[in-house]
Write a protein that holds these residues in place. Structure first.
Motif, short mmCIF file in Angstrom:
data_model
loop_
_atom_site.label_atom_id
_atom_site.label_comp_id
_atom_site.label_asym_id
_atom_site.label_seq_id
_atom_site.Cartn_x
_atom_site.Cartn_y
_atom_site.Cartn_z
N SER A 1 0.90 -1.29 -0.07
CA SER A 1 0.06 -0.07 -0.01
C SER A 1 0.74 1.33 0.02
N ARG A 2 2.22 1.07 0.26
CA ARG A 2 2.83 2.32 0.47
C ARG A 2 3.86 2.51 -0.94
N GLY A 3 4.09 1.48 -1.53
CA GLY A 3 4.95 1.46 -2.96
C GLY A 3 6.24 1.53 -2.55
N GLY A 4 6.87 2.14 -3.81
CA GLY A 4 8.32 2.06 -3.77
C GLY A 4 8.96 3.49 -3.52
N TRP A 5 10.02 3.80 -4.27
CA TRP A 5 10.48 5.22 -3.85
C TRP A 5 9.54 6.37 -4.50
N GLN A 6 9.62 7.35 -3.70
CA GLN A 6 8.70 8.50 -4.15
C GLN A 6 9.56 9.78 -4.14
N PRO A 7 9.60 10.70 -5.19
CA PRO A 7 10.40 11.80 -5.27
C PRO A 7 9.96 12.68 -4.03
N ARG B 1 22.55 22.54 1.02
CA ARG B 1 21.23 22.43 0.66
C ARG B 1 21.10 20.91 0.13
N VAL B 2 19.73 20.79 -0.12
CA VAL B 2 19.48 19.58 -0.58
C VAL B 2 18.96 19.66 -2.01
N GLU B 3 19.81 19.03 -3.06
CA GLU B 3 19.50 19.44 -4.56
C GLU B 3 18.41 18.39 -5.01
N ASP B 4 18.21 17.32 -4.66
CA ASP B 4 17.29 16.25 -5.01
C ASP B 4 17.15 15.11 -4.05
N GLY B 5 16.31 14.32 -4.22
CA GLY B 5 15.97 13.18 -3.20
C GLY B 5 14.58 12.36 -3.43
N LYS B 6 14.85 11.46 -2.98
CA LYS B 6 13.44 10.57 -2.98
C LYS B 6 13.65 9.67 -1.52
N SER B 7 12.51 8.90 -1.45
CA SER B 7 12.33 8.19 -0.03
C SER B 7 11.34 7.17 -0.49
N ARG B 8 11.60 6.18 0.67
CA ARG B 8 10.76 4.98 0.34
C ARG B 8 10.31 4.55 2.03
N VAL B 9 8.95 4.22 2.03
CA VAL B 9 8.36 4.03 3.16
C VAL B 9 8.11 2.40 3.35
N ASP B 10 8.40 1.86 4.18
CA ASP B 10 8.11 0.42 4.46
C ASP B 10 7.72 0.08 6.19
N ASN B 11 7.54 -1.12 6.38
CA ASN B 11 6.95 -1.40 7.73
C ASN B 11 7.98 -1.07 8.67
N ASN B 12 9.15 -0.86 8.70
CA ASN B 12 10.11 -0.58 9.56
C ASN B 12 10.53 0.82 9.73
N GLY B 13 10.19 1.69 8.77
CA GLY B 13 10.58 3.17 8.68
C GLY B 13 10.96 3.88 7.47
N ILE B 14 11.44 4.92 7.13
CA ILE B 14 11.86 5.50 6.16
C ILE B 14 13.20 5.57 5.50
N THR B 15 13.53 5.16 4.16
CA THR B 15 14.67 5.16 3.84
C THR B 15 14.66 6.66 2.83
N TYR B 16 15.84 7.41 2.98
CA TYR B 16 16.11 8.47 2.22
C TYR B 16 17.13 8.31 1.22
N GLN B 17 17.05 8.68 0.13
CA GLN B 17 18.21 8.78 -0.77
C GLN B 17 18.31 10.28 -1.32
N LEU B 18 19.51 11.10 -0.79
CA LEU B 18 19.60 12.49 -1.08
C LEU B 18 20.65 12.98 -1.96
N ASP B 19 20.67 13.72 -2.70
CA ASP B 19 21.66 14.44 -3.25
C ASP B 19 21.85 15.90 -2.67
N ILE B 20 22.88 16.19 -1.90
CA ILE B 20 23.10 17.08 -1.14
C ILE B 20 24.20 18.21 -1.72
N LEU B 21 24.31 19.31 -1.69
CA LEU B 21 25.31 20.13 -1.74
C LEU B 21 26.02 20.49 -0.67
N ALA B 22 27.19 20.49 -0.35
CA ALA B 22 28.13 20.76 0.98
C ALA B 22 29.20 21.27 0.31
N THR B 23 30.00 21.99 1.22
CA THR B 23 31.48 22.45 0.89
C THR B 23 32.39 21.65 2.26
#
Length: 138
Positions: free
Chosen positions: A50-56, A89-111
């Protein structure tokens, strides 16, 4: 005397048979409980249909997303002491919700030492106690 011996033998055999049957029933019940608990663990590892895969991530400035990204920089700085990475800052990312929690895949800009870099990070946040774990930093 023979009657008493036969009675005693009959009672003993009956007790052994009943104990054996009950032992088998309880052992089968325990095995079923173990199997049920194992299936529960397997089901909790599978993504919820019901929660699906990766969401932008639509809003990269969402305070929750920024907090997760800042956590990754802090975690990476604590692992590698000689680096001083500063989150921008965060440039882009996606997240996936499952029964155990949330996984984030982020592209971040940093120095890092005043040099601008883009990093790809993966973070898991446990839904029960909100503990975060840095999975990868590239």
């Amino acid at each position: 005397m023979t009657f008493n011996f036969n009675s005693l033998l009959l009672v003993t055999l009956s007790t052994v048979v009943v104990a054996s049957i009950l032992g088998h029933v309880f052992a089968t019940n325990d095995d079923r409980k173990l199997l049920d608990s194992f299936e529960h663990v397997l089901n909790s590892l599978a993504p919820s249909p019901s929660r699906g895969g990766w969401q932008p991530i639509d809003d990269t400035e969402d305070p929750k997303v920024v907090d997760v990204a800042e956590f990754t920089v802090s975690a990476e700085n604590s692992i590698v002491k000689h680096r001083e990475i500063e989150f921008l800052r965060v440039e882009d990312g996606k997240s996936r919700v499952d029964n155990n929690g949330i996984t984030y895949q982020l592209d971040i800009l940093a120095t890092k030492f005043s040099e601008l870099n883009e990093y790809s990070v993966v973070v898991f946040e446990n839904s029960k106690d909100h503990v975060r774990k840095l999975i990868s930093w590239d």
